[in-house]
Write a protein that holds these residues in place. Structure first.
Motif, PDB file in Angstrom:
ATOM      1  N   LYS A 259      41.028  20.296  57.943  1.00  0.00           N
ATOM      2  CA  LYS A 259      40.256  21.527  57.903  1.00  0.00           C
ATOM      3  C   LYS A 259      41.085  22.596  57.198  1.00  0.00           C
ATOM      4  O   LYS A 259      42.267  22.737  57.460  1.00  0.00           O
ATOM      5  CB  LYS A 259      39.927  21.941  59.331  1.00  0.00           C
ATOM      6  N   ARG A 260      40.425  23.358  56.329  1.00  0.00           N
ATOM      7  CA  ARG A 260      41.139  24.402  55.600  1.00  0.00           C
ATOM      8  C   ARG A 260      40.314  25.676  55.560  1.00  0.00           C
ATOM      9  O   ARG A 260      39.099  25.656  55.748  1.00  0.00           O
ATOM     10  CB  ARG A 260      41.476  23.936  54.201  1.00  0.00           C
ATOM     11  N   THR A 261      40.965  26.772  55.297  1.00  0.00           N
ATOM     12  CA  THR A 261      40.285  28.048  55.163  1.00  0.00           C
ATOM     13  C   THR A 261      39.693  28.111  53.765  1.00  0.00           C
ATOM     14  O   THR A 261      40.387  27.871  52.787  1.00  0.00           O
ATOM     15  CB  THR A 261      41.264  29.205  55.404  1.00  0.00           C
ATOM     16  N   GLU A 262      38.386  28.418  53.714  1.00  0.00           N
ATOM     17  CA  GLU A 262      37.702  28.440  52.421  1.00  0.00           C
ATOM     18  C   GLU A 262      36.433  29.271  52.480  1.00  0.00           C
ATOM     19  O   GLU A 262      35.856  29.471  53.544  1.00  0.00           O
ATOM     20  CB  GLU A 262      37.341  27.019  51.984  1.00  0.00           C
ATOM     21  N   VAL A 263      36.014  29.741  51.327  1.00  0.00           N
ATOM     22  CA  VAL A 263      34.749  30.468  51.208  1.00  0.00           C
ATOM     23  C   VAL A 263      33.614  29.470  51.331  1.00  0.00           C
ATOM     24  O   VAL A 263      33.633  28.408  50.710  1.00  0.00           O
ATOM     25  CB  VAL A 263      34.659  31.196  49.847  1.00  0.00           C
ATOM     26  N   VAL A 264      32.632  29.799  52.156  1.00  0.00           N
ATOM     27  CA  VAL A 264      31.463  28.944  52.340  1.00  0.00           C
ATOM     28  C   VAL A 264      30.293  29.467  51.522  1.00  0.00           C
ATOM     29  O   VAL A 264      29.497  28.706  51.008  1.00  0.00           O
ATOM     30  CB  VAL A 264      31.078  28.854  53.834  1.00  0.00           C
TER      31      VAL A 264
ATOM     32  N   TRP B  20      44.981  34.896  54.593  1.00  0.00           N
ATOM     33  CA  TRP B  20      44.211  34.242  53.533  1.00  0.00           C
ATOM     34  C   TRP B  20      43.724  35.265  52.509  1.00  0.00           C
ATOM     35  O   TRP B  20      43.847  35.052  51.308  1.00  0.00           O
ATOM     36  CB  TRP B  20      43.046  33.468  54.139  1.00  0.00           C
ATOM     37  N   LEU B  21      43.163  36.379  52.999  1.00  0.00           N
ATOM     38  CA  LEU B  21      42.706  37.431  52.092  1.00  0.00           C
ATOM     39  C   LEU B  21      43.863  37.962  51.253  1.00  0.00           C
ATOM     40  O   LEU B  21      43.718  38.171  50.045  1.00  0.00           O
ATOM     41  CB  LEU B  21      42.057  38.574  52.880  1.00  0.00           C
ATOM     42  N   ALA B  22      45.008  38.171  51.867  1.00  0.00           N
ATOM     43  CA  ALA B  22      46.175  38.674  51.138  1.00  0.00           C
ATOM     44  C   ALA B  22      46.589  37.693  50.046  1.00  0.00           C
ATOM     45  O   ALA B  22      46.865  38.099  48.912  1.00  0.00           O
ATOM     46  CB  ALA B  22      47.335  38.916  52.107  1.00  0.00           C
ATOM     47  N   THR B  23      46.601  36.429  50.366  1.00  0.00           N
ATOM     48  CA  THR B  23      46.976  35.413  49.383  1.00  0.00           C
ATOM     49  C   THR B  23      45.948  35.329  48.267  1.00  0.00           C
ATOM     50  O   THR B  23      46.298  35.331  47.081  1.00  0.00           O
ATOM     51  CB  THR B  23      47.112  34.034  50.064  1.00  0.00           C
ATOM     52  N   GLU B  24      44.683  35.251  48.639  1.00  0.00           N
ATOM     53  CA  GLU B  24      43.605  35.121  47.649  1.00  0.00           C
ATOM     54  C   GLU B  24      43.543  36.321  46.704  1.00  0.00           C
ATOM     55  O   GLU B  24      43.356  36.160  45.508  1.00  0.00           O
ATOM     56  CB  GLU B  24      42.258  34.964  48.355  1.00  0.00           C
ATOM     57  N   LEU B  25      43.675  37.505  47.271  1.00  0.00           N
ATOM     58  CA  LEU B  25      43.554  38.729  46.476  1.00  0.00           C
ATOM     59  C   LEU B  25      44.891  39.185  45.889  1.00  0.00           C
ATOM     60  O   LEU B  25      44.943  40.187  45.184  1.00  0.00           O
ATOM     61  CB  LEU B  25      42.954  39.846  47.334  1.00  0.00           C
ATOM     62  N   LYS B  26      45.957  38.446  46.212  1.00  0.00           N
ATOM     63  CA  LYS B  26      47.302  38.792  45.724  1.00  0.00           C
ATOM     64  C   LYS B  26      47.662  40.232  46.106  1.00  0.00           C
ATOM     65  O   LYS B  26      48.104  41.037  45.276  1.00  0.00           O
ATOM     66  CB  LYS B  26      47.406  38.565  44.222  1.00  0.00           C
ATOM     67  N   LEU B  27      47.464  40.521  47.399  1.00  0.00           N
ATOM     68  CA  LEU B  27      47.773  41.824  47.959  1.00  0.00           C
ATOM     69  C   LEU B  27      48.756  41.645  49.106  1.00  0.00           C
ATOM     70  O   LEU B  27      48.753  40.601  49.759  1.00  0.00           O
ATOM     71  CB  LEU B  27      46.510  42.490  48.525  1.00  0.00           C
TER      72      LEU B  27
END
Length: 85
Positions: free
Chosen positions: A1-6, A33-40
């Motif tokens: 299971k992984r964190t992902e946009v559905v 996850w948001l920080a990683t995805e958005l590079k923030l």
């Protein structure tokens, strides 16, 4: 299971989380996850509403253009449909 946009759900971005909703673990995982995805930095992301609810509201210290570029990247990768679906 992984964190992902559905996808989109009722006008909000729906994300499947790998972390369980116990003792704030899911909120922490979503923030990372948001920080990683958005590079923030994580300090640029704040949970505004919904700490114990399924639907959450986050404040991002970022530009609208940056977030739209990220969302467009998800669309281009086939991970998200154009909103509204």
């Amino acid at each position: 299971k992984r964190t992902e946009v559905v996808g989109w759900h009722d006008g909000a971005l729906r994300v499947r989380l790998a972390a369980p909703p116990i003792d704030g673990a899911a909120n922490d995982a979503l923030k990372r996850w948001l920080a990683t995805e958005l590079k923030l930095p994580q300090s640029s992301i704040e949970l505004v509403r919904g700490a114990t609810a399924r639907r959450k509201q986050w404040a991002l210290d970022s530009t609208v253009e940056h977030v739209c570029h990220w969302l467009d990247g998800l669309v281009q990768a086939g991970q998200l449909t154009v909103w509204p679906p």
